[in-house]
Design an enzyme around this catalytic site. Structure first.
Site, PDB file in Angstrom:
ATOM      1  N   SER A 113       2.255   2.455 -15.437  1.00 13.73           N
ATOM      2  CA  SER A 113       1.698   1.208 -14.925  1.00 13.73           C
ATOM      3  C   SER A 113       1.422   0.222 -16.051  1.00 13.73           C
ATOM      4  CB  SER A 113       0.377   1.506 -14.190  1.00 13.73           C
ATOM      5  OG  SER A 113      -0.328   0.329 -13.882  1.00 13.73           O
ATOM      6  N   TYR A 141      -8.126   4.432 -13.653  1.00 15.25           N
ATOM      7  CA  TYR A 141      -6.744   4.596 -13.202  1.00 15.25           C
ATOM      8  C   TYR A 141      -5.778   4.375 -14.370  1.00 15.25           C
ATOM      9  CZ  TYR A 141      -2.229   3.078 -11.445  1.00 15.25           C
ATOM     10  OH  TYR A 141      -0.885   2.905 -11.261  1.00 15.25           O
ATOM     11  N   LYS A 145      -3.129   7.021 -16.355  1.00 13.43           N
ATOM     12  CA  LYS A 145      -1.709   6.800 -16.610  1.00 13.43           C
ATOM     13  C   LYS A 145      -1.375   6.960 -18.093  1.00 13.43           C
ATOM     14  CE  LYS A 145       0.058   6.014 -12.522  1.00 13.43           C
ATOM     15  NZ  LYS A 145       1.128   6.887 -11.981  1.00 13.43           N
ATOM     16  N   ARG A 179       0.207 -13.440 -11.485  1.00 11.26           N
ATOM     17  CA  ARG A 179       0.682 -12.285 -12.246  1.00 11.26           C
ATOM     18  C   ARG A 179       2.054 -11.846 -11.759  1.00 11.26           C
ATOM     19  NH1 ARG A 179      -1.870  -7.722 -11.971  1.00 11.26           N
ATOM     20  NH2 ARG A 179      -1.835  -7.059 -14.157  1.00 11.26           N
TER      21      ARG A 179
END
Length: 269
Positions: A113, A141, A145, A179
């Site tokens: 990610s 999170y 990753k 984004r």
């Protein structure tokens, strides 16, 4: 000619669902792995279904028998408690890699990610952010990753496995918000990235950005191009509509993680 068999974990999730028809090929079988049986989708090819948990090593060993490559998309895709994201994302990835080692599967694609690098500021980079920029996660999170990627590095260094970490930007049918103009990965380009990562000869360990050829991109495409990834789509096609709805972006808000950098740690959303 022998069939090619690819295990796709998290196949019932958003990205897995977007890819199933796009990865269908004559002579290829997708073995779908998830907690729940994925729904039938139009346009898909030969598929097999295995249900189970990503943190169940024995189930994964059985699921990986006869597999040529793994696309690992299973796990949390959002913020959760440290216990949950580490159990599912970090420990689950260890189980997957260990099962691959035991069954002799050598090509692993790890779904990572942009949030592994969320606290990098774009104005501090020299040009586009490289695919292997050091980790600066923005959430638990994102931290999980980083653990996913480092587990892949360990299994490459110890056992010679080919591991490619796909640092996915924003994979939706259309880009979302400011984004998205920089970080969008179209579903078609996502499939192109996966195909490149599956077929690249002896890639070793790699970290590549999963984005399309966006005019306003923040991230480098060079690392993906080095393994044969040739994105074709551009979020700029949606720019007029996005800017009409959202206005011009604030140039001061240039953390890669955006609003994720302000979220309370460990609170699901």
């Amino acid at each position: 000619m022998a069939e090619e068999r690819i295990l796709v974990t998290g196949s019932s999730g958003r990205v897995g669902s977007l890819l199933r028809a796009r990865l269908a090929r004559p002579g290829r079988v997708l073995r779908l792995f998830d907690l729940i049986e994925p729904p039938a989708l139009p346009g898909t090819g030969a598929e097999e279904v295995v249900t189970g948990s990503i943190d169940d090593l024995d189930v994964l060993v059985a699921a990986l028998k006869g597999v040529d490559a793994v696309l690992h998309l299973g796990g949390y895709s959002h913020e959760a408690s440290a216990e949950e994201v580490l159990r599912v994302n970090a420990y689950g990835t260890y189980c997957l890699l260990e099962a691959a080692r035991r069954t002799g599967v050598n090509r692993i694609l790890l779904g990572s990610s942009n949030h592994v690098a969320g606290f990098h500021r774009r104005d501090e980079q020299r040009g586009e952010v490289p695919g292997d920029v050091e980790a600066r996660p923005d959430t638990l999170y994102g931290w999980s990753k980083v653990a996913v990627e480092s587990a892949g590095r360990l299994f490459h260094d110890r056992f010679g496995m080919d591991v490619i970490c796909l640092r996915i930007g924003q994979c939706f049918a259309t880009p979302r918000g400011h984004r998205g103009l920089a970080m969008w990965l179209s579903p078609d380009d996502c499939a192109r990235l996966v195909e490149a990562a599956i077929s690249a000869p002896e890639p070793g360990f790699r970290q590549v950005w999963g984005i399309s050829r966006n005019t306003r991109r923040w991230f480098s495409l060079a690392e993906g191009e080095a393994i044969g990834y040739r994105p074709e789509d551009d979020a700029e096609a949606y720019a007029e509509k996005i800017l009409a709805n959202c206005g011009e972006p604030d140039p001061a808000q240039n953390l890669i993680g955006g609003s994720w950098c302000d979220l309370p740690l460990g609170e699901p959303f």
